[in-house]
Design a protein around this motif. Structure first.
Motif, PDB file in Angstrom:
ATOM      1  N   GLU A  36       3.997   1.242  -8.311  1.00  0.00           N
ATOM      2  CA  GLU A  36       2.666   1.807  -8.556  1.00  0.00           C
ATOM      3  C   GLU A  36       1.612   0.710  -8.688  1.00  0.00           C
ATOM      4  O   GLU A  36       0.485   0.853  -8.193  1.00  0.00           O
ATOM      5  CB  GLU A  36       2.706   2.670  -9.814  1.00  0.00           C
ATOM      6  CG  GLU A  36       3.576   3.914  -9.666  1.00  0.00           C
ATOM      7  CD  GLU A  36       3.725   4.681 -10.965  1.00  0.00           C
ATOM      8  OE1 GLU A  36       3.301   4.131 -12.020  1.00  0.00           O
ATOM      9  OE2 GLU A  36       4.251   5.815 -10.948  1.00  0.00           O
ATOM     10  N   ALA A  37       1.975  -0.400  -9.338  1.00  0.00           N
ATOM     11  CA  ALA A  37       1.026  -1.502  -9.509  1.00  0.00           C
ATOM     12  C   ALA A  37       0.704  -2.172  -8.176  1.00  0.00           C
ATOM     13  O   ALA A  37      -0.444  -2.557  -7.920  1.00  0.00           O
ATOM     14  CB  ALA A  37       1.592  -2.529 -10.491  1.00  0.00           C
ATOM     15  N   ALA A  38       1.713  -2.309  -7.313  1.00  0.00           N
ATOM     16  CA  ALA A  38       1.495  -2.922  -5.997  1.00  0.00           C
ATOM     17  C   ALA A  38       0.543  -2.075  -5.162  1.00  0.00           C
ATOM     18  O   ALA A  38      -0.389  -2.589  -4.532  1.00  0.00           O
ATOM     19  CB  ALA A  38       2.829  -3.099  -5.278  1.00  0.00           C
ATOM     20  N   ALA A  39       0.768  -0.757  -5.147  1.00  0.00           N
ATOM     21  CA  ALA A  39      -0.097   0.135  -4.376  1.00  0.00           C
ATOM     22  C   ALA A  39      -1.519   0.126  -4.923  1.00  0.00           C
ATOM     23  O   ALA A  39      -2.496   0.132  -4.160  1.00  0.00           O
ATOM     24  CB  ALA A  39       0.477   1.554  -4.403  1.00  0.00           C
ATOM     25  N   ARG A  40      -1.649   0.086  -6.244  1.00  0.00           N
ATOM     26  CA  ARG A  40      -2.975   0.058  -6.861  1.00  0.00           C
ATOM     27  C   ARG A  40      -3.724  -1.227  -6.502  1.00  0.00           C
ATOM     28  O   ARG A  40      -4.935  -1.211  -6.263  1.00  0.00           O
ATOM     29  CB  ARG A  40      -2.837   0.174  -8.376  1.00  0.00           C
ATOM     30  CG  ARG A  40      -4.155   0.375  -9.114  1.00  0.00           C
ATOM     31  CD  ARG A  40      -3.956   0.413 -10.622  1.00  0.00           C
ATOM     32  NE  ARG A  40      -2.848   1.270 -10.993  1.00  0.00           N
ATOM     33  CZ  ARG A  40      -1.717   0.827 -11.556  1.00  0.00           C
ATOM     34  NH1 ARG A  40      -1.570  -0.461 -11.814  1.00  0.00           N
ATOM     35  NH2 ARG A  40      -0.752   1.667 -11.876  1.00  0.00           N
ATOM     36  N   LYS A  41      -3.000  -2.339  -6.444  1.00  0.00           N
ATOM     37  CA  LYS A  41      -3.607  -3.626  -6.106  1.00  0.00           C
ATOM     38  C   LYS A  41      -4.267  -3.576  -4.730  1.00  0.00           C
ATOM     39  O   LYS A  41      -5.406  -4.037  -4.546  1.00  0.00           O
ATOM     40  CB  LYS A  41      -2.529  -4.713  -6.124  1.00  0.00           C
ATOM     41  CG  LYS A  41      -3.024  -6.112  -5.807  1.00  0.00           C
ATOM     42  CD  LYS A  41      -3.757  -6.705  -6.982  1.00  0.00           C
ATOM     43  CE  LYS A  41      -4.113  -8.155  -6.739  1.00  0.00           C
ATOM     44  NZ  LYS A  41      -4.807  -8.767  -7.893  1.00  0.00           N
ATOM     45  N   ILE A  42      -3.572  -3.016  -3.759  1.00  0.00           N
ATOM     46  CA  ILE A  42      -4.109  -2.942  -2.400  1.00  0.00           C
ATOM     47  C   ILE A  42      -5.243  -1.928  -2.323  1.00  0.00           C
ATOM     48  O   ILE A  42      -6.289  -2.181  -1.711  1.00  0.00           O
ATOM     49  CB  ILE A  42      -2.995  -2.578  -1.401  1.00  0.00           C
ATOM     50  CG1 ILE A  42      -1.874  -3.627  -1.450  1.00  0.00           C
ATOM     51  CG2 ILE A  42      -3.564  -2.463   0.007  1.00  0.00           C
ATOM     52  CD1 ILE A  42      -2.322  -5.033  -1.129  1.00  0.00           C
ATOM     53  N   ALA A  84       0.830  -1.211   0.000  1.00  0.00           N
ATOM     54  CA  ALA A  84       0.000   0.000   0.000  1.00  0.00           C
ATOM     55  C   ALA A  84       0.860   1.254   0.000  1.00  0.00           C
ATOM     56  O   ALA A  84       0.455   2.299  -0.533  1.00  0.00           O
ATOM     57  CB  ALA A  84      -0.927  -0.007   1.213  1.00  0.00           C
ATOM     58  N   TRP A  85       2.055   1.166   0.591  1.00  0.00           N
ATOM     59  CA  TRP A  85       2.984   2.296   0.629  1.00  0.00           C
ATOM     60  C   TRP A  85       3.909   2.323  -0.588  1.00  0.00           C
ATOM     61  O   TRP A  85       4.831   3.133  -0.645  1.00  0.00           O
ATOM     62  CB  TRP A  85       3.811   2.245   1.908  1.00  0.00           C
ATOM     63  CG  TRP A  85       3.064   2.777   3.093  1.00  0.00           C
ATOM     64  CD1 TRP A  85       2.115   2.134   3.829  1.00  0.00           C
ATOM     65  CD2 TRP A  85       3.192   4.079   3.656  1.00  0.00           C
ATOM     66  NE1 TRP A  85       1.642   2.947   4.819  1.00  0.00           N
ATOM     67  CE2 TRP A  85       2.287   4.152   4.746  1.00  0.00           C
ATOM     68  CE3 TRP A  85       3.979   5.186   3.364  1.00  0.00           C
ATOM     69  CZ2 TRP A  85       2.151   5.298   5.527  1.00  0.00           C
ATOM     70  CZ3 TRP A  85       3.848   6.324   4.146  1.00  0.00           C
ATOM     71  CH2 TRP A  85       2.942   6.379   5.211  1.00  0.00           C
ATOM     72  N   GLY A  86       3.684   1.423  -1.535  1.00  0.00           N
ATOM     73  CA  GLY A  86       4.457   1.446  -2.767  1.00  0.00           C
ATOM     74  C   GLY A  86       5.736   0.648  -2.744  1.00  0.00           C
ATOM     75  O   GLY A  86       6.557   0.779  -3.661  1.00  0.00           O
TER      76      GLY A  86
END
Length: 437
Positions: A333-339, A280-282
């Motif tokens: 960016e993709a990891a943060a977007r996923k959460i 969530a924090w990127g």
């Protein structure tokens, strides 16, 4: 009371279920729900939940651990006195036994399957088997666990299965990060079992040695913390490692803002809260291949990197993130977007608010019901978490006799025991095995 959580507790134990309990209890309390947490201490000092919830709107009930039956009756008495709409027994043995004893009481009982650990499967096999009728709901934190439990269910009417992922707070914006150097982070218990902490330290040291400028931070505590600190001092690259010990939630979030990648090299997981928070924090997740939970969050090359081993493959992943800032930014960016899109705290809290509401609106829910003395689940005394005091009356003298016979038997010298076995046609394979050529 709207909801009562039950959990074991011990000093400095920050495993996923306890962190989840604290966060969910506080989130529900902030939304106006009357929340209680029943903790059974395993240590003389106040446990993690007691310390973290002190001064909060959450009501904490606590006691030192007794026998299984004593702990179960204590949780049962809390339900009788406070009449919560929902009892979240999680995977706590006495609380699950209390669910059995509360079958006639108007309360929705919930077991939570936090992980793919063998213990959880054994618990669900015992407490959810036909005829036990407890608890009434099974919550699985990952799709993998939900699918396996659904396939294994025998009686569709006995209990309901839900998939409710952990929810985490999502920051309003991602912190700015410099292209180099790469900063790795581990957040979790310092234990070899499941977490493979010694292998994590070796992997960090090897990667920091192979990729100049790379640093690593390990956040957490555990039985093997002192051991892995000493291990890092003996390995090449160990000077690039930093150990923080146990941190508060706020301090951990500060560490998220200072790092680029979150590392999880466990044998198995459920749906790791620390990994979700970091994403969530990127932070870019770098994980080993696992069947449960992780594939829902991390797709190799899309929302993170999945490595085949903790050696060369992990070092190669670190080298790729260090040298390719574009890759690092895209995965971040993709990891943060996923959460943000599927695992926010509000989404998870919504399920529990709905369960409380449905329990309160059911016919007769507001009436006080008598708790019948229903005894204990059959076969409980045979389980590792059981209690001999709840065994059938005839079992106790038999068990005492067998214990006495065993104590007498082991005092007999080995050679005499072998001769006694021969009288009954028994041979000791270790003593009588043929010699190697």
């Amino acid at each position: 009371m709207d909801i009562l959580f039950a959990s074991p507790d011990s000093h400095r134990n920050t495993d996923g279920p306890r962190v989840w309990t604290r966060r969910l209890a506080l989130a529900l309390a902030e939304r106006g729900k009357k929340v209680g947490v029943a903790v059974i201490r395993r240590t003389a000092r106040a446990g993690y939940l007691e310390e973290q919830l002190e001064g909060s709107p959450v009501t904490v009930f606590s006691r030192d651990s007794g026998s299984h039956s004593e702990n179960a009756r204590w949780i049962e008495s809390l339900v009788r006195e406070n009449r919560p709409a929902v009892l979240v027994a999680q995977h706590h043995f006495p609380a699950l036994t209390a669910c059995y004893r509360l079958r006639s009481f108007p309360v929705e009982t919930v077991m939570v399957m936090h992980s793919d650990d063998t213990l959880y499967w054994r618990l669900s096999d015992f407490y959810l088997k036909p005829g036990q009728e407890c608890p009434k709901h099974l919550v699985c934190v990952s799709r993998y666990l939900f699918d396996r439990q659904t396939a294994a269910r025998v009686n569709d009417d006995a209990y309901e299965i839900h998939q409710v992922p952990y929810g985490v707070e999502v920051p309003p914006e991602l912190p700015a990060r410099e292209p180099n150097p790469l900063r790795l982070l581990y957040v979790g218990r310092m234990t070899q079992r499941q977490k493979r902490i010694r292998d994590v330290v070796r992997a960090f040291c090897a990667a920091c040695e192979a990729v100049p400028g790379t640093t690593a931070t390990l956040v957490g505590a555990g039985r093997e913390e002192a051991e892995v600190r000493e291990l890092a001092e003996t390995l090449p690259g160990g000077s690039a490692l930093r150990f923080t010990g146990l941190l508060t939630a706020e301090e951990t979030r500060e560490e998220f803002g200072k790092h680029d990648a979150i590392v999880l090299l466990s044998d198995y997981e459920g749906l790791p809260i620390s990994l979700m928070e970091a994403m969530a924090w990127g932070l870019v997740p770098v994980v080993t291949k696992m069947t449960s939970g992780i594939p829902e969050l991390v797709q190799d090359g899309e929302t993170g990197l999945v490595v085949d081993n903790r050696g060369e493959a992990f070092t190669a992943a670190v080298r790729a993130l260090s040298s390719d800032h574009g890759l690092r930014t895209r995965l971040s960016e993709a990891a943060a977007r996923k959460i943000r899109e599927g695992y926010g705290l509000d989404q998870a809290v919504g399920f529990w608010e709905g369960l409380i509401h449905s329990a309160r609106t059911e016919t007769g829910r507001e009436e006080v019901a008598e708790i019948r003395e229903t005894g204990f689940p059959r076969g409980l005394w045979r389980q590792p978490w059981g209690d001999a005091s709840v065994a059938p009356w005839y079992q106790k003298p038999i068990a005492s006799l067998l214990d006495a016979l065993w104590a007498f038997w082991i005092r007999i010298p080995v050679e005499r025991r072998v001769r006694i076995k021969r009288l009954f046609g028994r041979r000791d394979p270790e003593i009588h095995a043929p010699a190697s050529p």
